[in-house]
Design a protein around this motif. Structure first.
Motif, PDB file in Angstrom:
ATOM      1  N   ILE A 198      19.251 -34.052 -10.104  1.00 40.09           N
ATOM      2  CA  ILE A 198      18.179 -35.028 -10.308  1.00 40.09           C
ATOM      3  C   ILE A 198      17.764 -35.058 -11.771  1.00 40.09           C
ATOM      4  N   GLU A 199      17.691 -36.249 -12.340  1.00 36.56           N
ATOM      5  CA  GLU A 199      17.217 -36.421 -13.709  1.00 36.56           C
ATOM      6  C   GLU A 199      15.709 -36.171 -13.749  1.00 36.56           C
ATOM      7  N   PRO A 200      15.249 -35.174 -14.508  1.00 42.16           N
ATOM      8  CA  PRO A 200      13.811 -34.884 -14.579  1.00 42.16           C
ATOM      9  C   PRO A 200      13.119 -35.798 -15.584  1.00 42.16           C
ATOM     10  N   ALA A 201      12.244 -36.650 -15.102  1.00 42.49           N
ATOM     11  CA  ALA A 201      11.537 -37.604 -15.951  1.00 42.49           C
ATOM     12  C   ALA A 201      10.033 -37.443 -15.737  1.00 42.49           C
ATOM     13  N   VAL A 202       9.246 -38.164 -16.521  1.00 41.69           N
ATOM     14  CA  VAL A 202       7.795 -38.121 -16.365  1.00 41.69           C
ATOM     15  C   VAL A 202       7.205 -39.363 -17.023  1.00 41.69           C
ATOM     16  N   VAL A 203       6.126 -39.889 -16.455  1.00 38.49           N
ATOM     17  CA  VAL A 203       5.379 -40.990 -17.056  1.00 38.49           C
ATOM     18  C   VAL A 203       4.206 -40.408 -17.832  1.00 38.49           C
ATOM     19  N   VAL A 204       4.045 -40.858 -19.070  1.00 43.88           N
ATOM     20  CA  VAL A 204       2.970 -40.362 -19.936  1.00 43.88           C
ATOM     21  C   VAL A 204       2.226 -41.547 -20.537  1.00 43.88           C
ATOM     22  N   PHE A 205       0.896 -41.518 -20.480  1.00 39.98           N
ATOM     23  CA  PHE A 205       0.072 -42.511 -21.161  1.00 39.98           C
ATOM     24  C   PHE A 205       0.000 -42.163 -22.647  1.00 39.98           C
ATOM     25  N   ALA A 206       0.069 -43.167 -23.526  1.00 38.08           N
ATOM     26  CA  ALA A 206       0.012 -42.893 -24.957  1.00 38.08           C
ATOM     27  C   ALA A 206      -0.646 -44.047 -25.700  1.00 38.08           C
TER      28      ALA A 206
ATOM     29  N   PRO B 260      -2.202 -40.139 -34.341  1.00 38.77           N
ATOM     30  CA  PRO B 260      -1.093 -40.618 -35.164  1.00 38.77           C
ATOM     31  C   PRO B 260       0.240 -40.392 -34.467  1.00 38.77           C
ATOM     32  N   ALA B 261       1.241 -41.197 -34.824  1.00 39.43           N
ATOM     33  CA  ALA B 261       2.539 -41.141 -34.143  1.00 39.43           C
ATOM     34  C   ALA B 261       3.132 -39.736 -34.160  1.00 39.43           C
ATOM     35  N   GLU B 262       3.021 -39.048 -35.276  1.00 36.60           N
ATOM     36  CA  GLU B 262       3.598 -37.707 -35.382  1.00 36.60           C
ATOM     37  C   GLU B 262       2.900 -36.740 -34.429  1.00 36.60           C
ATOM     38  N   SER B 263       1.592 -36.866 -34.294  1.00 41.50           N
ATOM     39  CA  SER B 263       0.855 -36.017 -33.362  1.00 41.50           C
ATOM     40  C   SER B 263       1.238 -36.329 -31.923  1.00 41.50           C
ATOM     41  N   CYS B 264       1.386 -37.615 -31.610  1.00 46.19           N
ATOM     42  CA  CYS B 264       1.802 -38.002 -30.258  1.00 46.19           C
ATOM     43  C   CYS B 264       3.187 -37.445 -29.940  1.00 46.19           C
ATOM     44  N   ALA B 265       4.088 -37.468 -30.920  1.00 45.21           N
ATOM     45  CA  ALA B 265       5.440 -36.954 -30.708  1.00 45.21           C
ATOM     46  C   ALA B 265       5.406 -35.462 -30.383  1.00 45.21           C
ATOM     47  N   VAL B 266       4.563 -34.728 -31.078  1.00 40.92           N
ATOM     48  CA  VAL B 266       4.420 -33.292 -30.796  1.00 40.92           C
ATOM     49  C   VAL B 266       3.949 -33.086 -29.359  1.00 40.92           C
ATOM     50  N   GLN B 267       2.991 -33.903 -28.925  1.00 37.93           N
ATOM     51  CA  GLN B 267       2.479 -33.787 -27.560  1.00 37.93           C
ATOM     52  C   GLN B 267       3.550 -34.144 -26.526  1.00 37.93           C
ATOM     53  N   LEU B 268       4.350 -35.162 -26.811  1.00 39.20           N
ATOM     54  CA  LEU B 268       5.425 -35.535 -25.887  1.00 39.20           C
ATOM     55  C   LEU B 268       6.477 -34.433 -25.791  1.00 39.20           C
ATOM     56  N   MET B 269       6.734 -33.759 -26.895  1.00 37.30           N
ATOM     57  CA  MET B 269       7.738 -32.702 -26.877  1.00 37.30           C
ATOM     58  C   MET B 269       7.334 -31.538 -25.979  1.00 37.30           C
ATOM     59  N   ARG B 270       6.072 -31.420 -25.669  1.00 36.46           N
ATOM     60  CA  ARG B 270       5.642 -30.380 -24.721  1.00 36.46           C
ATOM     61  C   ARG B 270       6.238 -30.643 -23.341  1.00 36.46           C
ATOM     62  N   TYR B 271       6.391 -31.900 -22.985  1.00 36.90           N
ATOM     63  CA  TYR B 271       7.054 -32.226 -21.714  1.00 36.90           C
ATOM     64  C   TYR B 271       8.541 -31.896 -21.770  1.00 36.90           C
ATOM     65  N   VAL B 272       9.139 -32.142 -22.921  1.00 35.23           N
ATOM     66  CA  VAL B 272      10.554 -31.792 -23.086  1.00 35.23           C
ATOM     67  C   VAL B 272      10.732 -30.285 -22.946  1.00 35.23           C
ATOM     68  N   GLU B 273       9.847 -29.524 -23.576  1.00 36.66           N
ATOM     69  CA  GLU B 273       9.916 -28.067 -23.478  1.00 36.66           C
ATOM     70  C   GLU B 273       9.708 -27.600 -22.041  1.00 36.66           C
TER      71      GLU B 273
ATOM     72  N   LEU C  30       5.974 -44.485 -32.514  1.00 36.94           N
ATOM     73  CA  LEU C  30       6.047 -43.303 -31.662  1.00 36.94           C
ATOM     74  C   LEU C  30       7.489 -42.887 -31.442  1.00 36.94           C
ATOM     75  N   ARG C  31       8.362 -43.846 -31.206  1.00 33.84           N
ATOM     76  CA  ARG C  31       9.760 -43.523 -30.974  1.00 33.84           C
ATOM     77  C   ARG C  31      10.394 -42.904 -32.221  1.00 33.84           C
ATOM     78  N   SER C  32      10.098 -43.464 -33.403  1.00 30.68           N
ATOM     79  CA  SER C  32      10.645 -42.908 -34.637  1.00 30.68           C
ATOM     80  C   SER C  32      10.189 -41.467 -34.848  1.00 30.68           C
ATOM     81  N   ALA C  33       8.904 -41.218 -34.606  1.00 29.10           N
ATOM     82  CA  ALA C  33       8.381 -39.863 -34.768  1.00 29.10           C
ATOM     83  C   ALA C  33       8.961 -38.918 -33.732  1.00 29.10           C
ATOM     84  N   PHE C  34       9.177 -39.411 -32.527  1.00 27.96           N
ATOM     85  CA  PHE C  34       9.728 -38.584 -31.451  1.00 27.96           C
ATOM     86  C   PHE C  34      11.167 -38.177 -31.769  1.00 27.96           C
TER      87      PHE C  34
END
Length: 326
Positions: free
Chosen positions: A232-240, A275-288, A310-314
């Protein structure tokens, strides 16, 4: 993994997808503007938005689903038909179609059409929903929604099974390549359903701290269902919402409260903002925590303006952590 749709430029980078606006009219309105739901925009406008979203780097595009809702909302399958024409590479999916509210054979036919129109890029995201009033309006027993969901999934899959010779003159054709089913929902029941039948799992309202143990439980349940743990592909929906920290958080929470009609506190732990860079850091917590496909619902109008930075920063963040260009 067999039956799993994978996107992204490299296996080292998790995918980042975008939920399309629930209502195109509100997407086109100014942030402070009001709309009355009298006109939901044109196909050309939606076509252009989907094209810009893909150009901004969206690995996937998703349409939300409600048959009855307090605010204007576009129809998911129709939205994705236009997205299929506008795009070439992005995966397309429903996030999440409430199957118990619909006739399974009709959903199977629509899904097949979208899979053919998109060249095999469609995934059918399914869930039961949590709004009892919507079930009442549709004339469906809310308390039997899990039971109806399971039987409806079986009916949809049976309609797709071209290996069984038709026994009746009337049957569904044409057929399409295998259509992956992704299951939405963070509840144990949704997770077990995903373990049995899904190619992907995409919960909402789950923190990174909650995601990791839930994913571990899903993998155990998948093995117990007789499937490989990583099936199963592990995914998640995140508000941003991207912007200055305090402003982005304040306006993002207000936007979500208006959309869902529930108290702001319900979103306080689940909104990624700043800021986009801060949001990217927060999204990476889901990746981790194990997520490989993050689906972003932008808590603002003008979604591509938020998603692009956001995508560029991610991607930059993913590259810096992996040491491999994404």
């Amino acid at each position: 993994m067999e039956g799993v749709t994978r996107v992204g430029s490299a296996a080292s980078r998790p995918a980042l997808g975008l939920i399309l606006p629930a209502c195109l009219q509100e997407e086109q309105a100014d942030q402070a503007g009001a709309t009355d739901g009298s006109n939901t925009g044109t196909a050309a406008d939606l076509f252009d938005l989907c094209r810009r979203a893909e150009a901004s780097g969206a690995d996937s595009l998703w349409a939300v689903d409600h048959l009855f809702w307090p605010h204007p909302i576009d129809e998911a399958m129709t939205t994705l038909a236009i997205a299929a024409a506008a795009t070439r590479h992005s995966m397309l999916g429903t996030c999440i179609l409430q199957l118990p509210l619909r006739q399974p054979a009709a959903v199977a036919k629509q899904a097949t059409a979208l899979q053919l129109l998109s060249g095999g890029r469609f995934v059918l995201g399914l869930g039961v929903g949590i709004h009892e009033g919507e079930y009442q309006q549709a004339g469906v027993d809310y308390h039997r929604r899990g039971e109806i969901m399971d039987s409806s999934i079986e009916a949809v899959q049976a309609a797709w099974d071209t290996g069984i010779p038709p026994t009746d003159r009337y049957h569904q054709h044409p057929s399409s390549p295998t259509i992956p089913i992704w299951i939405g929902g963070a509840s144990p029941a949704a997770r077990r359903r995903a373990a049995r039948v899904a190619a992907g799992w995409v919960p909402l309202f789950v923190s990174p701290e909650q995601y990791a143990p839930a994913l571990l439980a899903l993998r155990t349940e998948t093995e117990e269902a007789g499937r490989p743990a990583d099936a199963i592909e592990p995914a998640v929906v995140v508000f941003a919402r991207v912007g200055p920290a305090d402003e982005a958080r304040q306006h993002g929470l207000a936007w979500l409260t208006h959309l869902y009609g529930i108290p702001t506190k319900a979103f306080e732990r689940h909104l990624v903002s700043g800021p986009a860079e801060s949001c990217a850091v927060q999204l990476m917590r889901y990746v981790e925590a194990g997520a490989r496909h993050i689906v972003v619902m932008v808590a603002a109008p003008h979604v591509v303006q938020h998603f692009g930075p956001l995508r560029s920063a991610f991607v930059a963040r993913a590259e810096s952590l992996s040491g491999v260009p994404a």
